[in-house]
Write an enzyme that holds these catalytic residues in place. Sequence first.
Site, PDB file in Angstrom:
ATOM      1  N   LYS A 138      64.214  29.173  37.780  1.00 46.67           N
ATOM      2  CA  LYS A 138      62.880  29.753  37.951  1.00 46.67           C
ATOM      3  C   LYS A 138      62.748  30.912  36.974  1.00 46.67           C
ATOM      4  O   LYS A 138      63.631  31.785  36.911  1.00 46.67           O
ATOM      5  CB  LYS A 138      62.685  30.260  39.382  1.00 46.67           C
ATOM      6  N   VAL A 166      38.909  52.649  44.248  1.00 49.45           N
ATOM      7  CA  VAL A 166      39.036  52.942  42.825  1.00 49.45           C
ATOM      8  C   VAL A 166      37.776  53.648  42.340  1.00 49.45           C
ATOM      9  O   VAL A 166      37.835  54.554  41.499  1.00 49.45           O
ATOM     10  CB  VAL A 166      39.291  51.653  42.029  1.00 49.45           C
ATOM     11  N   GLN A 167      36.623  53.255  42.873  1.00 53.51           N
ATOM     12  CA  GLN A 167      35.357  53.855  42.456  1.00 53.51           C
ATOM     13  C   GLN A 167      35.358  55.367  42.688  1.00 53.51           C
ATOM     14  O   GLN A 167      34.950  56.148  41.817  1.00 53.51           O
ATOM     15  CB  GLN A 167      34.188  53.211  43.204  1.00 53.51           C
ATOM     16  N   HIS A 199      46.921  44.671  41.150  1.00 53.86           N
ATOM     17  CA  HIS A 199      47.379  44.504  42.526  1.00 53.86           C
ATOM     18  C   HIS A 199      48.894  44.355  42.609  1.00 53.86           C
ATOM     19  O   HIS A 199      49.517  43.642  41.831  1.00 53.86           O
ATOM     20  CB  HIS A 199      46.713  43.280  43.153  1.00 53.86           C
ATOM     21  N   ASN A 257      41.881  47.304  38.735  1.00 56.61           N
ATOM     22  CA  ASN A 257      42.688  47.478  39.939  1.00 56.61           C
ATOM     23  C   ASN A 257      43.806  46.442  39.899  1.00 56.61           C
ATOM     24  O   ASN A 257      43.603  45.284  40.244  1.00 56.61           O
ATOM     25  CB  ASN A 257      41.815  47.305  41.184  1.00 56.61           C
ATOM     26  N   ARG A 304      48.050  51.250  50.893  1.00 60.90           N
ATOM     27  CA  ARG A 304      48.330  50.276  49.847  1.00 60.90           C
ATOM     28  C   ARG A 304      48.809  51.013  48.607  1.00 60.90           C
ATOM     29  O   ARG A 304      48.643  52.233  48.473  1.00 60.90           O
ATOM     30  CB  ARG A 304      47.083  49.451  49.503  1.00 60.90           C
ATOM     31  N   THR A 321      63.309  25.368  42.846  1.00 63.55           N
ATOM     32  CA  THR A 321      62.985  26.603  42.128  1.00 63.55           C
ATOM     33  C   THR A 321      62.159  27.548  42.990  1.00 63.55           C
ATOM     34  O   THR A 321      62.222  28.764  42.810  1.00 63.55           O
ATOM     35  CB  THR A 321      62.240  26.287  40.821  1.00 63.55           C
ATOM     36  N   ASP A 322      61.375  27.015  43.924  1.00 62.18           N
ATOM     37  CA  ASP A 322      60.646  27.891  44.842  1.00 62.18           C
ATOM     38  C   ASP A 322      61.612  28.667  45.729  1.00 62.18           C
ATOM     39  O   ASP A 322      61.365  29.830  46.060  1.00 62.18           O
ATOM     40  CB  ASP A 322      59.691  27.057  45.705  1.00 62.18           C
ATOM     41  N   PHE A 333      41.309  50.819  51.328  1.00 61.21           N
ATOM     42  CA  PHE A 333      40.023  50.195  51.022  1.00 61.21           C
ATOM     43  C   PHE A 333      39.473  49.622  52.325  1.00 61.21           C
ATOM     44  O   PHE A 333      40.024  48.673  52.876  1.00 61.21           O
ATOM     45  CB  PHE A 333      40.188  49.099  49.962  1.00 61.21           C
TER      46      PHE A 333
END
Length: 317
Positions: A12, A236-237, A265, A263, A180, A60-61, A163
């Site tokens: 992977k 973010v604003q 993540h 933004n 977050r 691979t997962d 948020f």
Amino acid sequence: MADLELEHQHGKARVRVARLWRGKRPGEADYLAEWNVSISLISRVLAAFTDGDNSNIVATDTMKNTVYAIAKECTDPLSLEDFGVRLGRHFLTTYPEIVTGAKVMLFEKPWERATVDGQPHNHGFKLGSEKHTVEVVVNSEGDAKVTSGVSELSLLKTTQSGFEGFLRDKYTLLPETRERMLASAIRAVWRCICYGGLCSYSSKPADYQKTYREVKDILVSTFFGPPREGIYSPSVQKTLYEMAQAVLSRFPEIESVYLNMPNIHFLPVNMPTPERLTCVFICFLVQFGDDVFIPTDEPHGSIEARLSRKPILISNL
């Protein structure tokens, strides 16, 4: 065919993982590492190639999920090398009859602890990759209009962001949160006050380099807040507006500030794991405790705005 020999490996590639070790006591600093991990196994899976028999293949997962799980098991910060050794050995000890070798390639993103007012920030980090940008427009009379800026100013804070209260419809899946990670690769552009359409020499900063450093410092300190406790960001604003407002308050010669703040993540890992109960397999979510994350570049939120001073009307006397 007897006269053919097959050399093979599988794995992977480019598994991105961020590991956050939060301070163990109030006021203690967080520690963050972001790694890019590629795994390749040498194993006894010849039958998969020749006969389509997958019974010995490590999916691979599974390798991807193992990266997250091993990162979670590392309860204390460790080096990139130590993590790679621990990960490679895991496959050899888990599948001793199948896996005969493991190669792990790792790259670390160079997040550094941010400083605000000369002090290391408890939960603020930055990448040292930003670029100083300038655009100069000169007219036929030699008058110059100068726009300065910074791009790729990558900032991240591990807490003090949320948020909530946004519009919801039948397609909205995003949960509300007051906790977050907040990360962005910021592009900022600022322009001096202009007269007659072009900036006059009297309005230009006395020292462009000094102004650049101070504007960048203001952007960083407003994003993070004070070194120990930080400052809460409801969006973010809101953070964007406060950053632009702080620049205009500090520099009366700057007319406007444009900010583009994607933004970026960091998604908490919640890996489904099979568990046997009364001879029936069910799945439940392993709670990682917001300490292992999947960093993502795309898709990302796109937030941009320009904050400008209102024009001053000067009447002819």
